[in-house]
Design an enzyme around this catalytic site. Structure first.
Site, PDB file in Angstrom:
ATOM      1  N   GLY A 141      21.209  -9.275  19.227  1.00 20.28           N
ATOM      2  CA  GLY A 141      21.632  -7.902  18.940  1.00 20.28           C
ATOM      3  C   GLY A 141      22.190  -7.741  17.539  1.00 20.28           C
ATOM      4  O   GLY A 141      22.039  -6.687  16.914  1.00 20.28           O
ATOM      5  N   GLU A 174      -0.533  -3.797  -3.214  1.00 21.67           N
ATOM      6  CA  GLU A 174      -1.412  -4.604  -4.070  1.00 21.67           C
ATOM      7  C   GLU A 174      -2.571  -5.219  -3.276  1.00 21.67           C
ATOM      8  O   GLU A 174      -2.952  -6.363  -3.481  1.00 21.67           O
ATOM      9  CB  GLU A 174      -0.610  -5.667  -4.824  1.00 21.67           C
ATOM     10  N   THR A 220      -3.081   3.483  -7.271  1.00 23.29           N
ATOM     11  CA  THR A 220      -3.238   4.091  -5.949  1.00 23.29           C
ATOM     12  C   THR A 220      -3.195   5.618  -5.995  1.00 23.29           C
ATOM     13  O   THR A 220      -2.426   6.216  -6.748  1.00 23.29           O
ATOM     14  CB  THR A 220      -2.131   3.586  -5.007  1.00 23.29           C
ATOM     15  N   GLY A 236      -6.564   4.163  -1.608  1.00 24.25           N
ATOM     16  CA  GLY A 236      -5.646   3.037  -1.695  1.00 24.25           C
ATOM     17  C   GLY A 236      -6.443   1.750  -1.815  1.00 24.25           C
ATOM     18  O   GLY A 236      -6.721   1.249  -2.902  1.00 24.25           O
TER      19      GLY A 236
END
Length: 378
Positions: free
Chosen positions: A339, A362, A125, A130
């Site tokens: 929460g 990937e 990358t 990318g």
């Protein structure tokens, strides 16, 4: 068709599960909070034969089948996806050498990983490339028995610890879109510079950094395969890697589901455990369904790898569906916790943060769908 693991595979899974429960799960939060690379855990994984999983036995690796590999990765990610990613970085860097390297390269570099305990990184990358691998701007130019490498790679796992990088770069001045070269680049060569460690949302125990190559002179014997074959080699390597991302995703989903199931049985509202509420039951049922479906896709893709017939479509099915499942299951696990799911004390918060990258690295899930569409339309 067999849906039952062999005795050996069951034993491997049990050993991995036991290791993860005792050596990783109790400390996963600590490594996540401190963003520390767990060197001693990597050493223990090596000791137990749970490292360098893709390397054949003749080169010092465990020599296990692909399904056993996936079973171990799944368990590691259930414990900590950051640690699993760091551990699998050596496997990822090994794939190009495994599928395209010669015997000397395999013997040299695989033994360095297995016998000497070294680290390696897969460097693909770039800041502007990318998903679009063809858009790589890193270049190599040949001068006699050397290549001169220039460029920058980003989001490289274990970059700060790597003893060598497996790099894909384009031949400088080439008019052919697929004229790429795959190189093994030693980290101590002049011109190799590793940037600062990235601060990430998840996978915090994993080291991630950029790597810059400035006029780096790489011997021609470090080229993997023939000149111009780099792209093909890296794409073949990814067909081995993507099912294992599916396995990581599966581990995250399984871990989040187990946490949610246990919590739903304990947490009481309106005078009874929330597991007795139909709305919660349906969420848990959907989790279980999708995890099982993801598991079957992942196991099929690694089975095809084991048979020597890797399938780009099956790998993309597994990676895409399993990572989407991990994200959905982790999100629902937080919801079931209410929460408390938003509080770091509870593990589901970490599963939620770790799950997101599975849909990205990937090959993003959008790219996986492009691959799938190309396959089904061809």
């Amino acid at each position: 068709m067999e849906f039952i693991l062999s005795e050996e595979q069951q034993a491997i899974k049990a050993m991995a599960k036991d290791f993860i429960n005792h050596e990783i799960l109790p400390f996963a939060r600590e490594y996540d909070e401190s963003e520390t690379f767990p060197t001693h855990i990597m050493d223990k994984l090596r000791e137990y034969g749970l490292y360098n999983l893709s390397i054949p036995e003749r080169f010092g690796g465990p020599g296990i089948d692909k399904l056993s590999h996936a079973l171990i990765v799944e368990e590691m990610a259930r414990g900590c996806a950051g640690i699993a990613t760091s551990a699998e970085a050596n496997s990822l860097a090994s794939y190009p050498i495994l599928v395209g390297g010669n015997e000397k390269q395999q013997n040299t570099y695989f033994h360095r990983l297995t016998k000497e305990g070294q680290y390696a990184s897969f460097a693909l990358t770039e800041p502007q490339a990318g998903s679009d691998v063809m858009g790589l701007s890193s270049t190599v130019e040949r001068f006699g028995d050397e290549y001169v490498l220039n460029g920058e790679k980003c989001f490289i796992t274990n970059a700060s610890y790597a003893n060598f990088f497996v790099v894909l770069a384009k031949i400088k001045g080439s008019e052919q879109s697929k004229d790429f070269v795959a190189l093994i680049v030693e980290s101590d060569l002049e011109g190799v510079k590793v940037g600062p460690k990235e601060k990430k949302m998840g996978l915090r125990a994993s080291d991630t950094a950029s790597v810059t190559f400035e006029e780096v002179r790489v011997p021609i014997e470090n080229r993997i395969g023939n000149e111009g074959d780099g792209f093909k080699i890296f794409m073949k390597a990814l067909s081995h890697a993507r099912p294992m991302v599916g396995a990581q995703s599966l581990g995250i989903a399984q871990g989040a589901y187990e946490q949610a199931l246990a919590y739903a049985k304990e947490r009481k509202q309106f005078g009874k455990p929330i597991s007795q509420l139909q709305s919660i039951q349906f969420m848990l049922a959907d989790m279980a369904i999708n995890i099982e479906a993801a598991r079957l896709l992942v196991y099929k893709s690694v089975y095809l790898l084991q048979q020597g017939t890797p399938s780009a479509k099956a790998a993309s099915f597994a990676k895409c569906f399993a990572s989407d499942t991990a994200m959905k299951v982790a999100s629902d696990a937080v919801q079931i916790h209410g929460g408390y799911g938003y509080i770091r004390e509870y593990h589901v918060e970490k599963y939620f943060r770790d799950a997101k990258i599975m849909q990205i690295y990937e090959g993003t899930n959008q790219i996986q769908r492009v691959v799938i569409a190309k396959e089904i339309l061809s």
